[in-house]
Write an enzyme that holds these catalytic residues in place. Sequence first.
Site, PDB file in Angstrom:
ATOM      1  N   ASP A  36      -2.286  -4.179   5.837  1.00 36.86           N
ATOM      2  CA  ASP A  36      -2.136  -3.100   4.853  1.00 36.86           C
ATOM      3  C   ASP A  36      -3.488  -2.510   4.454  1.00 36.86           C
ATOM      4  O   ASP A  36      -3.606  -1.864   3.412  1.00 36.86           O
ATOM      5  CB  ASP A  36      -1.432  -3.626   3.593  1.00 36.86           C
ATOM      6  CG  ASP A  36       0.084  -3.546   3.712  1.00 36.86           C
ATOM      7  OD1 ASP A  36       0.569  -3.062   4.747  1.00 36.86           O
ATOM      8  OD2 ASP A  36       0.776  -3.967   2.771  1.00 36.86           O
ATOM      9  N   ASP A  43       6.863 -14.963  -3.783  1.00 41.10           N
ATOM     10  CA  ASP A  43       7.099 -16.283  -3.192  1.00 41.10           C
ATOM     11  C   ASP A  43       7.990 -17.145  -4.082  1.00 41.10           C
ATOM     12  O   ASP A  43       8.940 -17.774  -3.619  1.00 41.10           O
ATOM     13  CB  ASP A  43       5.768 -16.991  -2.912  1.00 41.10           C
ATOM     14  CG  ASP A  43       4.770 -16.813  -4.051  1.00 41.10           C
ATOM     15  OD1 ASP A  43       5.181 -16.415  -5.168  1.00 41.10           O
ATOM     16  OD2 ASP A  43       3.572 -17.066  -3.825  1.00 41.10           O
TER      17      ASP A  43
END
Length: 580
Positions: free
Chosen positions: A183, A336
Amino acid sequence: MEAGEIGGALLFVLAAAVALATAVSTGAVDFSRPLTVGGRLDLQDTISWFISVFDGSSSSEAGGVSLADVYELWVRVRGGVIAPVLQVAVWVCMVLSVMLAVEAVYNSVVSLGVKVIGWRPEWRFKWEPIAGDDEEKGADAHYPMVLVQIPMYNELEVYKLSIGAACELEWPKDRIIVQVLDDSTDPYIKNLVELECEDWASKGMNIKYVTRSSRKGFKAGALKKGMEYDYAKQCEYVAIFDADFQPEQNFLLRTVPFFMHNPEVALVQARWAFVNDTASLLTRVQKMFFDYHFKVEQEAGSATFSFFSFNGTAGVWRVAAIKEAGGWKDRTTVEDMDLAVRATLKGWKFIYVGDIRVKSELPSTYKAYCRQQFRWSCGGAHLFRQVAKDILAAKDVSVVKKFHMLYSFFLVRRVVAPTVTCILYNIILPISVMIPELFIPVWGIAYIPMVLLVVTAIRHPKNIHMLPFWILFESVMTMHRLRAAVAGLFELTEFNEWVVTKKVGNNFEDTDVPLLQKTRKRIRDRVNFREILFAAFLFFCASYNLVFPGKTSYYFNLYLQGLAFVFLGLNFTGTCTWCQ
């Protein structure tokens, strides 16, 4: 309900019962102290007195308001308003402190028991080497397809380390795909990462270089995009490593067998190791924090409820579990933890393997560490707000496990811990030196902190000499964690901020430099004004206590706390060579 869950619940009840029995038998806990500790403030009398002062009819006949009049008003307000309000806050903090102490003792007892008896995940979950692990047999068909994802963002210093480590994993080349999710916004860095991927591809490695037109969803968005490719859908398991993580070559050989023999397992989490943990005083203190997290919290959760938070990296997921849980979501900054909770609510189990360690890098600057901790603390509190109802309504999770998730995992660790440690020790305790009417029980500010210190040190015998620095450092960090928890719970402006932690890769050197080394930056980047202002408050309270000693003397502790805020406020976090 499984044996591990029953055992965990019984141990928690036992820890709470022992704590309560000890407190009552020793007379430490005494809630008989009335909430109104100062003189009763009669509002009518106070208003009449206040008017008489300015009418000139008070005891100050000379006209005007004397210092004695002001002091008398202060005593009335202090004893009748401020002290009772603070006393309520004290008792609330005492209750929260007991909750925190019981939780810490419970986790430490489980963790210590695991170490004493030599418990291993293999006792509970079957593990056998993969058939065909012997190269002479060449039975690659027994190896499942594995996808290795490496999300990164402008990782100039470490991109070669993570890509190289992933490509050198011991696994049949036709059964593994390395996917680099870049990214990066810097064209120069993107070009370097792409060239590195092409170099490994030329060596016969099945490696894919993936970019996106926008950073929507940050890391969660990148991981989600990576799973949409056809080749990714053919993989049974996905290993995830952040850009600074370097797994050992046998990482997959040690983790994947857990999935193959235990169809109910969704995640195998390895422990983090650090390549720069001795580089500075800052990294040494951080290592104590992470060691407690892995040795105590993760190990206890895995051994009892088969639930803990995925650490976002150095772990392997079953792709089917990710899909059933709803895939990656970007609704919080802890994608997460979000996935781990949703997978647990679907009935999946997790395994933590502390013997498998993956090298990584600790934040090398104080500001980078603060940003990391803020993101984690804010995201955890925000996730609590979002999933509490889902946990209560879950049908595939036992009542005991629901209690563990809501009370222990979220309420105590994400909300209670930062709240009580900051408000009690950084605000109420300093202010109490100016409010003699305020009563703070010694068991709350001495015994409970001692218990927390012991349960922290018991798993870090080699780092006992670092405990004073750890205590002072955590005193400062509680300010950031409380601010983050409040932002997450109430969705304040900063609750969805994502700042990538800066890495230095191989650029750091563990050289002999002074204990306190100041980085050279512009003054606005060098000075952390929140810490400086808090230091001024602590120094004022300490000086007041020194000049006007009352029933208690906290000035020594307050001065030390103030110095810690000053040092970190000025970014004095250099190498500590004397404790190497």
